[in-house]
Design an enzyme around this catalytic site. Structure first.
Site, PDB file in Angstrom:
ATOM      1  N   LYS A 116     -51.762 -83.702  -7.978  1.00 39.52           N
ATOM      2  CA  LYS A 116     -50.586 -82.960  -8.413  1.00 39.52           C
ATOM      3  C   LYS A 116     -49.422 -83.069  -7.438  1.00 39.52           C
ATOM      4  CE  LYS A 116     -52.700 -79.495 -11.441  1.00 39.52           C
ATOM      5  NZ  LYS A 116     -53.982 -80.148 -11.631  1.00 39.52           N
ATOM      6  N   GLU A 200     -46.127 -73.241  -6.084  1.00 39.52           N
ATOM      7  CA  GLU A 200     -45.095 -73.269  -7.116  1.00 39.52           C
ATOM      8  C   GLU A 200     -44.617 -71.852  -7.391  1.00 39.52           C
ATOM      9  OE1 GLU A 200     -46.612 -75.046 -10.642  1.00 39.52           O
ATOM     10  OE2 GLU A 200     -46.426 -77.099  -9.904  1.00 39.52           O
ATOM     11  N   HIS A 235     -56.513 -70.201 -18.940  1.00 42.50           N
ATOM     12  CA  HIS A 235     -55.922 -71.527 -18.694  1.00 42.50           C
ATOM     13  C   HIS A 235     -56.491 -72.610 -19.612  1.00 42.50           C
ATOM     14  CE1 HIS A 235     -53.946 -69.867 -15.173  1.00 42.50           C
ATOM     15  NE2 HIS A 235     -55.106 -69.452 -14.728  1.00 42.50           N
ATOM     16  N   ARG A 297     -54.359 -89.903 -20.794  1.00 35.70           N
ATOM     17  CA  ARG A 297     -55.381 -90.158 -21.815  1.00 35.70           C
ATOM     18  C   ARG A 297     -54.889 -89.570 -23.127  1.00 35.70           C
ATOM     19  NH1 ARG A 297     -57.082 -84.977 -22.347  1.00 35.70           N
ATOM     20  NH2 ARG A 297     -57.221 -83.697 -20.466  1.00 35.70           N
TER      21      ARG A 297
END
Length: 615
Positions: A116, A200, A235, A297
């Site tokens: 990430k 973040e 999530h 993907r």
């Protein structure tokens, strides 16, 4: 075009790929583990190869076995589907090195988007908007704390190698940072072997917006518009739709252009998804939508994009992998109507969404209604095993507008019937019909806020129960029925394992009750049968019956038949879904019956022991 294709996957996505391959005249090869020997994808393919024991780490995750199977069957290409090895750059490279075609992006593209922090830096360099935060190499607690203070709370700590909600912590105040960081690092190290994190800014009214992108080997990259995946539980996506509600054309153009730029930055080939997080507190605005990550993907939710664009994304994958250019240019793609997808799982919402494992004796999903599509890898009689994800189907609805698609999807799920396994169908129906979802007041915290309000009812309506009782009655065979009695009568029944007293109108000429009926209502299914005195079906802890609360394995037996026990004494330990559950004596007494042995597998509701009460 590729002539033969091995699918390195199982279940729904394997069947989905086989379906498109067949229309293109491509020969298919399936792989399977012990648990999947009789699976639908195995019987649907032209050829199938056994690759090992049931655990995925010994079969579907062993790249060498899959490549060997491709070579042994003469397959030219390998399609990884999603999950398993689909985003494993080393496996992709091994496929290419073996002289086979990899149906997916280049290994370097997978690596570029795999971490990430590196992906976020790459996107910043490409001019793609990213969430305010910190992704520096200095991972000291002091530096991370200082950066979090500068960003402002709440802040999100995320494992750089994370996914699926693991290695993620929200921190609301500065004094909570150190403990949350330590916890996040421990989980990240255990799950991914990498405890590095990034920070973040936490978005207080977040929406999950993602854009389907597609590239070919001729330098072309297009987008196929956006999806909204904001309805999530822990999530994990629950319901996805396309296009995103409230997305105006200017914002769509900005977000989709950013997604194409992101794909171009890694020289992307094949199907991919650029995921964004949006601050939806003031509607969807281009200056409040930021890059989050890229999935290299095909996505689980790809059918909603197919439904609004008329494009078969698997066909595009196979054509691009064969060296062909993209079948359409950007200006040839457009949005038609609205589509929604719900993930139907074999799980029990009443038990914390624990997987429900076993045989699908009843598996009825409506598939011939207008605008409805069912993607599944199972059928009636199939076994849902504990080794893999318990998703049993994707139910997709398309309509002229959002309300039509939503109502079609809710009706299809409400009319479904699965037994004896539990499903989340009732939960999905309630979510789809929730006032906020219906009005497109979306954010990723909706399900968590609503909590138990979205759980389906524990029992059918009285009307449905009366209808079920009537179906079992007649001929004077029920307790409580007597000659010349009024038409309305009353009797005892068993609803699943609970004794219930029902008033109903007996059906004229019906036989005496000898079997059970299933009551299906809004996606929930119950079994109703005649009450049987002393029958094990109604047993529970109050009469000394110790029942297995879920499918699992007995890992310890602490008592013997005939042994005296005291209230609260541990009798058995059950392991299910990597958790241990202790079963204890409900009162002082004697072990009159013991049906469990260490190492044995048990199904939900199995009678494991019987305690006779003292006195």
């Amino acid at each position: 075009m590729i002539a033969s294709l091995l699918i390195a996957n199982r279940g729904e996505i394997a069947c989905r790929i086989i379906r498109t391959a067949r229309t293109l005249g491509v020969r298919t090869v399936a792989v399977y583990s012990d648990a999947d020997a009789d699976a639908l994808h195995v019987r649907s393919a032209d050829e199938a190869v056994h690759i090992g024991p049931s655990p995925a780490r010994e079969s579907y995750l062993v790249g060498e076995k899959i490549i060997a199977a491709a070579k042994a069957t003469g397959a030219q290409a390998i399609h990884p589907g999603y999950g398993f090895l689909s985003e494993n750059a080393d496996f992709a490279q091994a496929v290419i090195d073996a002289g086979l075609i990899w149906v997916g992006p280049r290994p370097d593209s997978i690596r570029a988007m795999g971490l990430k922090d590196a992906a976020k830096k790459l996107m910043q360099d490409a001019g793609v908007p990213t969430t305010p935060g910190y992704l520096g190499e200095d991972q000291s607690e002091g530096r991370l704390k200082a950066e979090a203070d500068a960003i402002g709370y709440p802040v999100l700590i995320k494992a750089v190698a994370g996914g699926g909600g693991k290695g993620m912590r929200k921190v609301d105040a500065a004094e909570d940072f150190a403990e949350a960081l330590a916890s996040c690092r421990r989980e990240a190290a255990a799950s991914f072997g990498n405890d590095a994190v990034l920070l973040e800014k936490y978005i207080t009214n977040p929406r999950h917006i993602e854009v389907q992108v597609f590239g070919d080997t001729h330098g072309h990259v297009v987008h196929l518009f956006e999806r909204d995946c904001s309805l999530q539980r822990r999530h994990q996506k629950v319901i996805e739709e396309a296009p995103a509600p409230g997305m105006d054309e200017a914002t769509r153009a900005a977000v989709c252009t950013a997604a194409v730029n992101a794909a171009k930055a890694v020289d992307y080939v094949g199907a991919g998804t650029i995921e964004f997080i949006a601050d939806g507190s003031d509607g969807l605005r281009a200056d409040r939508i930021w890059f989050m990550e890229m999935n290299t993907r095909l996505q689980v939710e790809h059918p909603v994009t197919e439904e609004i664009t008329g494009v078969d994304l698997v066909e595009w994958q196979l054509r691009v992998a064969s060296g062909e250019p993209l079948p359409k240019t950007q200006d040839q793609l457009s949005i038609n109507g609205h589509a929604m997808e719900a993930r139907l799982y074999a799980e029990d919402p009443a038990k914390g969404f624990l997987p429900s494992i076993g045989r699908l004796d009843t598996f009825n999903l409506e598939s011939d209604a207008p605008g409805l599509r069912i993607d599944t890898g199972v059928e009636r009689g199939a076994e849902i095993s504990p080794f893999y994800d318990p998703m049993i189907a994707k139910v997709i609805a398309h309509g002229a507008n959002r309300d039509e698609a939503r109502e079609r999807l809710a009706a299809a799920l409400a009319g479904s019937a699965v037994w004896p396994l539990k499903t989340n169908a009732g939960f999905l129906v309630k979510a789809l019909r929730h006032a906020d979802f219906a009005a497109a007041r979306l954010d990723t915290g909706l399900i968590a806020r609503e909590g138990d309000a979205l759980l389906p009812p524990a029992r059918p309506t009285e009307e449905a129960l009366a209808d079920g009782a009537a179906a079992l009655t007649g001929g004077g065979g029920l307790a409580g029925f007597r000659l010349n009695a009024p038409a309305r009568t009353e009797a005892m029944f068993l609803l699943d394992r609970e004794a219930v007293n029902l008033r109903f109108d007996p059906r004229e000429g019906a036989d005496a009750p000898s079997s059970d009926v299933l009551i299906a209502e809004d996606g929930q299914v119950w079994r109703l049968g005649p009450w049987r005195a002393g029958g094990s079906g109604g047993a529970d802890a109050s009469d000394g019956a110790i029942l297995s609360p879920m499918p699992g394995r007995i890992i310890a037996v602490g008592v013997a038949e005939g042994e005296r026990v005291t209230k609260g004494q541990k009798l058995l330990t059950l392991e299910a879904m990597k958790m241990e559950h202790s079963l204890v004596a409900p009162f002082d007494g004697t072990v009159a019956e013991l049906n469990a042995a260490e190492g044995g597998q048990v199904s939900e509701g199995a009678l494991l022991a019987k305690i006779e009460k003292d006195g």
